[in-house]
Write a protein that holds these residues in place. Sequence first.
Motif, PDB file in Angstrom:
ATOM      1  N   ARG A 164      -5.677  -5.953  -8.573  1.00 10.98           N
ATOM      2  CA  ARG A 164      -5.087  -4.986  -7.625  1.00 10.98           C
ATOM      3  C   ARG A 164      -3.712  -4.511  -8.064  1.00 10.98           C
ATOM      4  O   ARG A 164      -3.242  -3.463  -7.624  1.00 10.98           O
ATOM      5  CB  ARG A 164      -5.002  -5.597  -6.224  1.00 10.98           C
ATOM      6  N   ASP A 195       0.796  -1.224   0.000  1.00 10.26           N
ATOM      7  CA  ASP A 195       0.000   0.000   0.000  1.00 10.26           C
ATOM      8  C   ASP A 195       0.828   1.274   0.000  1.00 10.26           C
ATOM      9  O   ASP A 195       0.324   2.338  -0.348  1.00 10.26           O
ATOM     10  CB  ASP A 195      -0.993   0.006   1.157  1.00 10.26           C
ATOM     11  N   GLY A 238      -2.634  -3.215 -10.818  1.00  7.44           N
ATOM     12  CA  GLY A 238      -2.666  -1.928 -11.510  1.00  7.44           C
ATOM     13  C   GLY A 238      -2.937  -0.738 -10.609  1.00  7.44           C
ATOM     14  O   GLY A 238      -2.644   0.391 -10.983  1.00  7.44           O
ATOM     15  N   SER A 239      -3.468  -0.967  -9.420  1.00  3.68           N
ATOM     16  CA  SER A 239      -3.785   0.158  -8.541  1.00  3.68           C
ATOM     17  C   SER A 239      -2.776   0.340  -7.413  1.00  3.68           C
ATOM     18  O   SER A 239      -2.942   1.236  -6.584  1.00  3.68           O
ATOM     19  CB  SER A 239      -5.191  -0.013  -7.953  1.00  3.68           C
ATOM     20  N   ALA A 283      -1.060  -2.585 -16.594  1.00  3.22           N
ATOM     21  CA  ALA A 283      -1.167  -2.021 -15.247  1.00  3.22           C
ATOM     22  C   ALA A 283      -0.691  -0.567 -15.204  1.00  3.22           C
ATOM     23  O   ALA A 283      -0.597   0.021 -14.131  1.00  3.22           O
ATOM     24  CB  ALA A 283      -0.367  -2.871 -14.266  1.00  3.22           C
ATOM     25  N   LYS A 327       6.121   3.966 -13.876  1.00  2.00           N
ATOM     26  CA  LYS A 327       4.947   4.776 -14.204  1.00  2.00           C
ATOM     27  C   LYS A 327       5.424   6.189 -14.459  1.00  2.00           C
ATOM     28  O   LYS A 327       6.167   6.756 -13.649  1.00  2.00           O
ATOM     29  CB  LYS A 327       3.943   4.773 -13.051  1.00  2.00           C
TER      30      LYS A 327
END
Length: 158
Positions: free
Chosen positions: A100, A79, A102-103, A134, A156
């Motif tokens: 999950r 997280d 991808g997030s 993702a 990213k």
Amino acid sequence: VLARLPKARIVGFEPDEANADMHERTIRANGAGTHWRLVRAAAATRDGAVAFSDEGFTTGHVGGGNRVVPAADVFPFLDSADLLKIDIEGAEWELLADPRFGSMPAQVVALEYHPHLCPSDDPRALAHELLRGAGYETVDHELVGPPGQGMVWAWKSR
């Protein structure tokens, strides 16, 4: 990592008992007990147990094998991750396919992929496809290894 980023938080997963013992000795030798945690379980998408093959020091893997080991859902541990290194001898496919993935907040992923448990005849292409799906950009990292095994860096864009 802790020498460069002393406030970093490191979490490792290791289902093999001998490797986990070595991992814990490494944590103690580096005085990193407050920043570095070992989970004695296979990295998975849900808590439970998995079949595990411990054929060799660096070749243990889930799927088949001679014993059952605990498995832990890795996503609650991710997280707040900035960097994610995945080298789990074929179990990566389940993680990469989980919605999950991808997030999660990790900006960088270092992925070693393997043909073991790969649902495709082309592990390299699938690794890139799942990472791009993702939201990551990807590039191969030169890795000389067995056929179907390789390394991908993914990030990213901000």
